[in-house]
Design an enzyme around this catalytic site. Structure first.
Site, PDB file in Angstrom:
ATOM      1  N   LYS A 156       3.210 -15.346   2.644  1.00 48.68           N
ATOM      2  CA  LYS A 156       3.405 -16.119   1.408  1.00 48.68           C
ATOM      3  C   LYS A 156       4.901 -16.389   1.290  1.00 48.68           C
ATOM      4  CE  LYS A 156       1.790 -17.903  -2.470  1.00 48.68           C
ATOM      5  NZ  LYS A 156       0.901 -19.087  -2.492  1.00 48.68           N
ATOM      6  N   ASP A 163     -12.191  -8.989   4.979  1.00 54.78           N
ATOM      7  CA  ASP A 163     -13.501  -9.018   4.305  1.00 54.78           C
ATOM      8  C   ASP A 163     -14.056 -10.440   4.295  1.00 54.78           C
ATOM      9  OD1 ASP A 163     -13.329  -6.286   3.716  1.00 54.78           O
ATOM     10  OD2 ASP A 163     -14.127  -6.549   1.690  1.00 54.78           O
ATOM     11  N   TYR A 180       0.827  -1.215   0.000  1.00 56.25           N
ATOM     12  CA  TYR A 180       0.000   0.000   0.000  1.00 56.25           C
ATOM     13  C   TYR A 180       0.861   1.265   0.000  1.00 56.25           C
ATOM     14  CZ  TYR A 180      -4.625  -2.035   0.943  1.00 56.25           C
ATOM     15  OH  TYR A 180      -5.816  -2.688   0.850  1.00 56.25           O
ATOM     16  N   ASP A 229      -2.888 -18.443   0.943  1.00 58.45           N
ATOM     17  CA  ASP A 229      -3.899 -19.149   0.139  1.00 58.45           C
ATOM     18  C   ASP A 229      -4.591 -20.209   0.994  1.00 58.45           C
ATOM     19  OD1 ASP A 229      -1.433 -20.458   0.211  1.00 58.45           O
ATOM     20  OD2 ASP A 229      -1.506 -21.132  -1.878  1.00 58.45           O
ATOM     21  N   ASP A 287      -6.265  -6.908   4.462  1.00 55.05           N
ATOM     22  CA  ASP A 287      -7.411  -6.268   3.800  1.00 55.05           C
ATOM     23  C   ASP A 287      -8.337  -7.347   3.247  1.00 55.05           C
ATOM     24  OD1 ASP A 287      -8.978  -4.233   2.564  1.00 55.05           O
ATOM     25  OD2 ASP A 287      -8.008  -4.725   0.654  1.00 55.05           O
TER      26      ASP A 287
HETATM   27  C1  IPM Z   1     -10.288  -1.144   4.241  1.00 52.99           C
HETATM   28  C2  IPM Z   1     -10.548  -0.579   2.876  1.00 52.99           C
HETATM   29  C3  IPM Z   1      -9.395   0.323   2.512  1.00 52.99           C
HETATM   30  C4  IPM Z   1      -8.125  -0.511   2.551  1.00 52.99           C
HETATM   31  C5  IPM Z   1      -9.526   1.040   1.166  1.00 52.99           C
HETATM   32  C6  IPM Z   1     -10.846   1.756   1.024  1.00 52.99           C
HETATM   33  C7  IPM Z   1      -8.367   1.953   0.902  1.00 52.99           C
HETATM   34  O1  IPM Z   1     -10.732  -1.598   1.956  1.00 52.99           O
HETATM   35  O2  IPM Z   1     -10.161  -0.344   5.199  1.00 52.99           O
HETATM   36  O3  IPM Z   1     -10.240  -2.362   4.369  1.00 52.99           O
HETATM   37  O4  IPM Z   1      -7.837  -1.240   1.594  1.00 52.99           O
HETATM   38  O5  IPM Z   1      -7.414  -0.450   3.550  1.00 52.99           O
HETATM   39 MG    MG Z   2     -10.841  -3.532   2.823  1.00 49.56          MG
END
Ligand code: IPM
Ligand code: MG
Length: 355
Positions: free
Chosen positions: A191, A251, A142, A223, A247
């Site tokens: 990884k 999710d 990032y 993975d 990240d």
């Molecule tokens: C998160 C989001 C952010 C990230 C984006 C919106 C930059 O997906 O906070 O998880 O990738 O960190």
């Molecule tokens: Mg995110």
């Protein structure tokens, strides 16, 4: 206590959900005798519209001067075609870097009342899970070198993953500390079969592990981890991983709990003052319609009370109120399966009644 909180409402549903969390904090203030002073600052698309920049200098200054920061969400289709470094998302990276918030805590737990929302098989849901993802937040790909150049096949783009030993050491310590007050198991995800950064990651995590003999550490390739999260989530206690892997896996972890609308997060640095925000996005499709689930932001305010201000009872008062409201069957549209749904304001009212 008398505390100054910067509010970054942002875009889409951001303003509505932050307003809900503010009402909850005000109730906590009344009940427990604290004063919260709220100051709003611009961030994201709304900041671009007002000032031309996604993260105005005044916002950074205000956050640095505050006792803690509560953020809604940023971004939306209106700003999606802007170039990379003036997009709303850039503001999130900017504020994380400016406040040196290198530790991102993302708890993913299954609510008993929402068991039927999980897409996992009933036997896995029955076992339950309670995972704390510790994501490195100010390094890795990032923040590495990036750009465009002429390559073998003409125009190409590149992003660079890089980690220093220091960055890995401090996130590893954050993970071991988190594990100490939980089930004392850390799974470090990398990884290392391919990436040099992951090999330094793995080596460094094990060196730091020696300082925490009461905590066990295991390595897992990313993975495999993606697969294990849906195959056997109860094996995880604390996960520690890099910015991008964290990240993606956070999710995934949120989805197995049933709703991304429920999950809070804390981004902290050397001090725990930090920035607190829901892990979901700005949901522009339902913005301004009183439909958003405010719970992730309300629970983020609870995390703020716990981590930034060490107000454990106050944090629990919020978390217990959310539990009671869910157990009583109240739902917002995202968790109602087409049944009766409360609006953002009405869900917040229910939570307030239970504090
Ligand atoms: C998160 C989001 C952010 C990230 C984006 C919106 C930059 O997906 O906070 O998880 O990738 O960190
Ligand atoms: Mg995110």
């Amino acid at each position: 206590m008398n505390l100054n909180i910067a509010l970054l409402k942002g875009d889409g549903i951001g303003p509505e959900i932050v307003d809900s969390a503010v009402r909850v904090l005000e109730k906590i203030g009344e009940k427990f005798g604290h004063t919260f002073n709220f100051t709003p600052y611009l961030i994201g698309g709304s900041a671009i519209d007002a000032t031309g920049a996604p993260l105005p200098e005044e916002t950074v200054k205000g956050c640095l001067a505050s006792d803690s920061v509560l953020l809604g969400a940023v971004g939306g289709p209106k700003w999606d075609t802007l170039p990379g470094n003036c997009r709303p998302e850039k503001a999130l990276l900017g504020i994380r870097a400016a406040m040196e918030l290198y530790t991102n805590l993302r708890p993913a737990r299954l609510y008993a009342a929402l068991k039927d929302d999980s897409p996992l098989r009933p036997d896995l849901v029955e076992k339950g899970f309670d995972i704390m993802i510790v994501r490195e937040l100010t390094g890795g790909i990032y923040f590495g070198d990036r750009g465009y150049r002429e390559g073998k096949y003409g125009e190409e783009a590149y992003d660079t993953e890089q980690y220093s030993r220091m960055e890995i050491e401090r996130i590893a310590r954050a993970a071991f500390e988190a594990a100490r007050v939980r089930n004392k198991r850390v799974i470090s995800i990398d990884k290392a079969n391919v990436l040099e950064t992951s090999r330094l990651w793995r080596k460094t995590v094990h060196e730091i592990a020696a300082e925490y003999p009461d905590v066990t550490v295991t390595d897992m390739l990313v993975d495999n981890a993606a697969m294990q999260l849906v195959r056997n989530p109860s094996q995880f206690d604390v996960i520690v991983t890099s910015n991008m892997f964290g990240d993606i896996l956070s999710d995934e972890a949120s989805q197995i709990t049933g709703s991304i609308g429920m999950l809070p997060s804390a981004s902290i640095g050397a001090t725990k003052r930090g920035l607190y925000e829901p892990i979901h996005g700005s949901a522009p499709d339902i913005a301004g319609q009183n439909k958003a689930n405010p719970i992730a932001t309300i629970l983020s305010a609870a995390m703020m009370l716990r981590y930034a201000f060490a107000l454990e009872n106050e944090a629990l008062a919020i978390e217990n109120a959310v539990d009671r409201v869910l157990e009583a069957g109240f739902r917002t549209a995202d968790i109602a399966h087409g049944g009766d749904a409360l609006g953002t304001v009405e869900m917040t009212d229910k939570i307030l009644e239970n504090i």
